[in-house]
Design a protein around this motif. Structure first.
Motif, short mmCIF file in Angstrom:
data_model
loop_
_atom_site.label_atom_id
_atom_site.label_comp_id
_atom_site.label_asym_id
_atom_site.label_seq_id
_atom_site.Cartn_x
_atom_site.Cartn_y
_atom_site.Cartn_z
N LEU A 297 0.47 2.29 2.62
CA LEU A 297 0.16 2.23 1.29
C LEU A 297 0.11 0.91 0.65
O LEU A 297 -0.71 0.74 -0.08
CB LEU A 297 1.05 3.12 0.52
CG LEU A 297 0.99 4.56 0.69
CD1 LEU A 297 2.03 5.15 -0.03
CD2 LEU A 297 -0.41 5.16 0.21
N ARG B 255 -6.09 -3.91 -0.29
CA ARG B 255 -7.60 -3.82 -0.28
C ARG B 255 -8.35 -3.47 -1.53
O ARG B 255 -9.15 -3.81 -2.01
CB ARG B 255 -7.92 -3.06 0.85
CG ARG B 255 -7.82 -3.33 2.29
CD ARG B 255 -8.60 -2.78 3.34
NE ARG B 255 -7.99 -1.22 3.48
CZ ARG B 255 -6.80 -0.94 4.24
NH1 ARG B 255 -6.34 -1.92 4.92
NH2 ARG B 255 -6.41 0.37 4.26
N ARG B 256 -7.43 -2.30 -2.41
CA ARG B 256 -7.86 -1.99 -3.32
C ARG B 256 -7.83 -2.96 -4.63
O ARG B 256 -8.47 -3.07 -5.30
CB ARG B 256 -6.73 -0.77 -3.96
CG ARG B 256 -7.35 -0.25 -5.31
CD ARG B 256 -6.30 1.07 -5.58
NE ARG B 256 -6.73 1.57 -6.81
CZ ARG B 256 -6.26 2.50 -7.40
NH1 ARG B 256 -5.06 2.98 -6.64
NH2 ARG B 256 -6.55 3.13 -8.56
N GLU C 203 -0.96 -2.22 2.20
CA GLU C 203 -2.10 -2.44 2.97
C GLU C 203 -3.22 -1.82 2.27
O GLU C 203 -4.27 -2.72 1.79
CB GLU C 203 -2.30 -2.11 4.57
CG GLU C 203 -1.18 -2.92 5.42
CD GLU C 203 -1.37 -2.55 6.67
OE1 GLU C 203 -1.95 -1.77 7.11
OE2 GLU C 203 -0.67 -3.28 7.65
N GLU C 204 -3.16 -0.70 1.99
CA GLU C 204 -4.18 -0.15 1.26
C GLU C 204 -4.36 -0.68 -0.31
O GLU C 204 -5.40 -0.68 -0.83
CB GLU C 204 -4.19 1.58 1.13
CG GLU C 204 -5.20 2.19 0.56
CD GLU C 204 -5.19 3.76 0.76
OE1 GLU C 204 -5.94 4.49 -0.02
OE2 GLU C 204 -4.15 4.21 1.17
N TRP C 205 -3.20 -0.80 -0.79
CA TRP C 205 -3.11 -1.47 -2.15
C TRP C 205 -3.73 -2.99 -2.01
O TRP C 205 -4.41 -3.06 -3.20
CB TRP C 205 -1.62 -1.27 -2.63
CG TRP C 205 -1.49 -1.81 -4.20
CD1 TRP C 205 -1.10 -3.09 -4.50
CD2 TRP C 205 -1.74 -0.90 -5.08
NE1 TRP C 205 -1.00 -3.01 -5.87
CE2 TRP C 205 -1.35 -1.93 -6.26
CE3 TRP C 205 -1.99 0.33 -5.22
CZ2 TRP C 205 -1.55 -1.26 -7.34
CZ3 TRP C 205 -2.14 0.84 -6.57
CH2 TRP C 205 -1.95 -0.06 -7.68
#
Length: 542
Positions: free
Chosen positions: A410, A416-417, A412-414
């Motif tokens: 999450l 990118r977001r 890492e995804e954050w």
């Protein structure tokens, strides 16, 4: 007058009671005598004749007799009477009623008071007593005196005799007797407070007279006072008697030779004044004049000033001071009774609340026992839950490991977001700048279009103005042509006329030399120029 009848109702009831039979009614023939005497005292004659036609029966109850007196006798009196007149009527009616019932009311084993003192006590009793329905027979009435009112009379009598008053003893006596009827009231005064052999009969008479003056005559205060004369400014000593309606002064305390009377009403006032010598002075200010009085000491002056102010406060109305005081005491007693009832109601409410609390406490105890049983059951369930809890803890640990891995993904995804959001913000900013530029361009274009429209409008106005000026110029030229034609026609006419033609020729010549001014309305000829040319012509001829 209903107020007068109300004041003497108790006296009339005693007279009626001495005449009535076992059925609590009185024959009309007896009531005629009583009614005739009352009417004579009120300067009303023949009022007893109406009893023959009042009711068909030959006997009347007290309610019927009182109704007859109210509507046939007392209603003939003036509606408004002064307090001295009412007091005089009350005294006369009470004496007449006393003559009727005296035989029954003075009978006792060991009389102590004289008959005159008993009459005065009877009037005091009728003043303070109440006419109520008999508890044994609701159709009959009885006059009773409340223990508190009887205690006031007994206390005044004891103080006048110079004895010591025991309030606790009277309260116990009043509680045991209850309401005082006349016989019980007189017996208690004689047997309890006046049976001392050391008391002189004259002292008893003076004591009764003293309380009679207080309750019946409404005497607030009496004593010697110095009074300043109206004509001679000397201070003379008089025996003064203060009542709610007047201050009367006599030569001596016997009150036989009255020297003057000062009427007192609510418009009167009293105030202390400075004086010379040992006499302490005060002034009584009335609407008519100001009276000056004096006492021997400062304390007596304060007492008299307070008494006169009290008299002015209660001077209004046709009701005596003691009757007003009695009504105030009744009101206070009624308030105390209401407060006592409220207190009893609150006590009963508290008792009911306490019983309800005890019942609730018992219910709570039973609930506590039930809760103890449930507690034991819960303890056994707790052990089982602890085992399940250990298993759940292990499962949670495994779950936390999985959640840690998920958290890394999450994160890492954050990141990118966040990068995408930053790019989106830059794009939005560029779009906003482009939108602002476009908006400014549209505004400039709108301003230029507005200026173009205004220029076109101004051009049209200028063209219209040019056309209007051309029209005016054309009209002016036409008028000039018409003027020239008119001038030529006039010249021809002047040439064909009498010898004045020469003058006409001169005029023509003058006109030919005078320039014409053109305007939008007409062509004007300067007359003064014409006259100048003609004058020059004459000079040439000469």
């Amino acid at each position: 007058m209903s107020a007068l009848l109300k004041n003497v109702t108790n006296c009339i009831w005693h007279a009626f009671d001495s005449l009535q039979n076992k059925a609590a009614v009185v024959h009309k023939s007896k009531l005629k005598v009583l009614t005739a005497n009352i009417g004579t005292l009120l300067d009303l004659y023949g009022v007893e004749k109406g009893l023959d036609h009042f009711k068909s029966s030959q006997e009347l109850s007290f309610d019927e007799f009182r109704y007859y007196l109210q509507h046939e006798v007392f209603s003939s009196l003036p509606k408004t009477m002064t307090l001295p007149v009412i007091r005089d009527y009350e005294k006369k009616i009470s004496e007449v009623c006393w003559l009727v019932c005296r035989k029954n009311l003075v009978l006792r084993d060991k009389p102590i008071f004289s008959d005159d003192s008993v009459l005065k006590l009877f009037r005091i009793y009728c003043l303070l007593a109440d006419l109520v329905q008999d508890a044994d027979n609701t159709e009959h009435y009885v006059v009773v005196l409340q223990p508190s009112e009887a205690g006031i009379v007994a206390e005044q009598l004891v103080h006048c005799l110079g004895l010591r008053w025991d309030a606790a003893d009277w309260d116990a006596l009043g509680t045991s007797i209850g309401h005082f009827k006349w016989a019980a009231f007189l017996a208690v005064l004689e047997a309890k407070y006046c049976c001392d052999q050391q008391l002189h009969s004259k002292a008893l008479v003076e004591a009764v007279d003293e309380i009679y003056d207080v309750f019946i005559e409404d005497i607030i205060k009496k004593g010697y006072l110095f009074k300043r004369g109206y004509l001679l400014p000397t201070m003379r000593e008089y025996w003064c008697v203060l009542q709610p309606c007047a201050l009367t002064y006599y030569k001596s305390s016997s009150q036989k030779e009255q020297c003057g009377r000062i009427n007192i009403d609510e418009y009167c006032s009293v105030e202390a004044s400075a004086g010379e010598g040992k006499i302490q002075r005060f002034q009584l200010v009335t609407p008519d004049r100001t009276y000056e009085f004096g006492t021997q000491d400062h304390k007596s002056r304060l007492q008299w000033i307070s008494a006169v102010r009290q008299a002015t406060a209660v001077s209004g109305g046709a009701e005596g001071y003691q009757r007003k005081a009695r009504a105030c005491r009744r009101g206070a007693g009624a308030r105390r009774e209401r407060e006592a009832r409220d207190a009893r109601a609150r006590l009963q409410h508290e008792v009911r609340a306490r019983l309800a609390a005890e019942a609730q406490a018992q219910e709570l105890a039973e609930l506590a026992q039930q809760d103890n049983k449930k507690l034991e059951e819960l303890k056994s369930a707790q052990t089982e839950l602890e085992k399940l809890l250990q298993e759940e803890i292990q499962a949670k640990r495994d779950e936390e490991i999985v959640r840690a891995l998920q958290a890394r993904v999450l994160a890492e995804e954050w990141e990118r977001r966040e990068e995408l959001e930053r790019l989106q913000e830059e794009q939005n900013r560029m779009l906003e700048e482009e939108r602002l530029k476009r908006k400014r361009f549209e505004m400039l274009q709108a301003e230029k279009e507005e200026q173009y429209r205004e220029a076109e409008k101004r051009l049209k106005e200028l063209e219209q103005e040019k056309q209007r000026l051309d029209d005016e110029l054309k009209a002016a030229q036409e008028k000039i042509n018409k003027t020239e034609l008119t001038a030529k026609a006039l010249h021809v006419q002047l040439r064909d006329m009498n010898p004045v033609l020469r003058n006409g020729e001169r005029v023509r010549r003058a006109i030919s030399f005078v320039p014409t001014t053109k305007s939008s309305s007409d062509t004007l000829i300067d007359v003064r120029a014409i006259r100048h040319v003609m004058a020059m012509d004459d000079d040439e001829k000469v």
